[in-house]
Design a protein around this motif. Sequence first.
Motif, PDB file in Angstrom:
ATOM      1  N   ILE A 161      37.406  49.851 -17.229  1.00  0.00           N
ATOM      2  CA  ILE A 161      37.155  49.002 -16.223  1.00  0.00           C
ATOM      3  C   ILE A 161      35.713  49.084 -15.547  1.00  0.00           C
ATOM      4  N   GLY A 162      34.883  50.151 -15.687  1.00  0.00           N
ATOM      5  CA  GLY A 162      33.707  49.838 -15.200  1.00  0.00           C
ATOM      6  C   GLY A 162      32.896  49.165 -16.226  1.00  0.00           C
ATOM      7  N   MET A 163      33.124  49.096 -17.551  1.00  0.00           N
ATOM      8  CA  MET A 163      32.495  48.194 -18.465  1.00  0.00           C
ATOM      9  C   MET A 163      32.994  46.741 -18.087  1.00  0.00           C
ATOM     10  N   ILE A 164      34.093  46.564 -17.978  1.00  0.00           N
ATOM     11  CA  ILE A 164      34.548  45.102 -17.571  1.00  0.00           C
ATOM     12  C   ILE A 164      33.764  44.718 -16.392  1.00  0.00           C
ATOM     13  N   PHE A 165      33.694  45.433 -15.161  1.00  0.00           N
ATOM     14  CA  PHE A 165      33.084  45.000 -13.963  1.00  0.00           C
ATOM     15  C   PHE A 165      31.564  44.889 -14.275  1.00  0.00           C
ATOM     16  N   PRO A 209      61.693  48.561 -15.725  1.00  0.00           N
ATOM     17  CA  PRO A 209      60.211  49.184 -15.568  1.00  0.00           C
ATOM     18  C   PRO A 209      59.580  49.256 -14.198  1.00  0.00           C
ATOM     19  N   LYS A 210      59.004  50.202 -13.704  1.00  0.00           N
ATOM     20  CA  LYS A 210      58.321  50.488 -12.519  1.00  0.00           C
ATOM     21  C   LYS A 210      56.922  50.330 -12.586  1.00  0.00           C
ATOM     22  N   HIS A 211      56.155  49.246 -11.988  1.00  0.00           N
ATOM     23  CA  HIS A 211      54.758  49.160 -12.040  1.00  0.00           C
ATOM     24  C   HIS A 211      53.998  49.823 -10.990  1.00  0.00           C
ATOM     25  N   THR A 212      52.827  50.702 -11.602  1.00  0.00           N
ATOM     26  CA  THR A 212      51.995  51.143 -10.588  1.00  0.00           C
ATOM     27  C   THR A 212      50.848  50.459 -10.403  1.00  0.00           C
ATOM     28  N   VAL A 213      50.278  49.947  -9.308  1.00  0.00           N
ATOM     29  CA  VAL A 213      48.909  49.237  -9.086  1.00  0.00           C
ATOM     30  C   VAL A 213      47.862  50.290  -8.822  1.00  0.00           C
ATOM     31  N   LEU A 214      46.910  50.267  -9.397  1.00  0.00           N
ATOM     32  CA  LEU A 214      45.619  51.223  -9.228  1.00  0.00           C
ATOM     33  C   LEU A 214      44.576  50.830  -8.718  1.00  0.00           C
ATOM     34  N   THR A 215      43.820  51.273  -7.701  1.00  0.00           N
ATOM     35  CA  THR A 215      42.818  50.665  -7.219  1.00  0.00           C
ATOM     36  C   THR A 215      41.468  51.135  -7.691  1.00  0.00           C
ATOM     37  N   TYR A 216      40.548  50.554  -8.290  1.00  0.00           N
ATOM     38  CA  TYR A 216      39.313  51.319  -8.915  1.00  0.00           C
ATOM     39  C   TYR A 216      38.323  51.013  -7.964  1.00  0.00           C
ATOM     40  N   PRO A 217      37.277  51.830  -7.896  1.00  0.00           N
ATOM     41  CA  PRO A 217      36.084  51.742  -6.971  1.00  0.00           C
ATOM     42  C   PRO A 217      34.836  50.912  -7.440  1.00  0.00           C
ATOM     43  N   TYR A 218      35.073  49.640  -8.108  1.00  0.00           N
ATOM     44  CA  TYR A 218      34.351  48.736  -8.456  1.00  0.00           C
ATOM     45  C   TYR A 218      34.733  47.482  -7.652  1.00  0.00           C
ATOM     46  N   THR A 219      33.425  46.767  -7.691  1.00  0.00           N
ATOM     47  CA  THR A 219      33.371  45.416  -7.484  1.00  0.00           C
ATOM     48  C   THR A 219      32.345  44.500  -7.967  1.00  0.00           C
ATOM     49  N   ILE A 220      32.641  43.238  -7.976  1.00  0.00           N
ATOM     50  CA  ILE A 220      31.669  42.481  -8.625  1.00  0.00           C
ATOM     51  C   ILE A 220      30.051  42.543  -7.967  1.00  0.00           C
TER      52      ILE A 220
END
Length: 256
Positions: free
Chosen positions: A209-213, A168-179
């Motif tokens: 992801i936005g809801m989680i942050f 399996p190949k893993h792809t890491v995504l960067t989201y435009p959110y910070t706490i």
Amino acid sequence: MSFEIKLPLFEGPFDLLLFFIERDELDIHDIPIFQITNEFVGYLRELEQLNIEVASDFILTAATLMRIKAKMLLPRTEKDEEGNEIDPRQELVQHLLEYKKYKSAIPDLTAMEEQRLAQENRGNIQEELQQIANANHFEYELQDLSLYKLMRVFEKVMTRYTEEQNRPKHTVLTYPYTIEGQRDYIMNKVLERHKVAFSEIISEYPDKIGMIFNFLAILDMLQLNVIGVEIGEGFNDFAITVAEGQANQVLQLLVE
């Protein structure tokens, strides 16, 4: 053209965590998870600003620290067989202790390696084997070679190649959110309107992801006692307000 700089200062994320713990003289059995998380994430941000590649295991450890931080903010419901509350930091502490134990053995292994490198190998092995081969009239390099062994080696190589292709190949995504960013956004909304429904914030950041942050930012502000919550009109909704007597502190936090 751009180039990357790699600094082998810390061999892995646990090495970095142990550095923070030893530098600040912290108790490894009672880690202040908020302080360690902020320092760890801050270090990764400095690497990104220097255009240094961040390994996936550092990103995974940062996510684990944030998960533990969120669990520390929530009421603890998990209990062991004796009815005691399970500390969310327990698994991390065990991994750090194991890593520290193996790391302490590195100087001994290094000394053994240096001692072994200082020794001289026998220099007549190849000559003795050649003499035996000449006496028996065959090449000693091929004395144990057979078609069956060649096929076995080929089979292992093909199996290894297939496993590499199917891994399996893993792809890491960067989201435009910070706490911090979502906390400032929510706080500005609350100061502007005095009361904001959680459903309204979700509607402006509908992705998962936005809801989680946003939810983590609300938990963080509740922990800091700068906001309060009230039950809203909807069944699964609530309103966010400024905590009583905290308006001046809130403005000071936003300025900082």
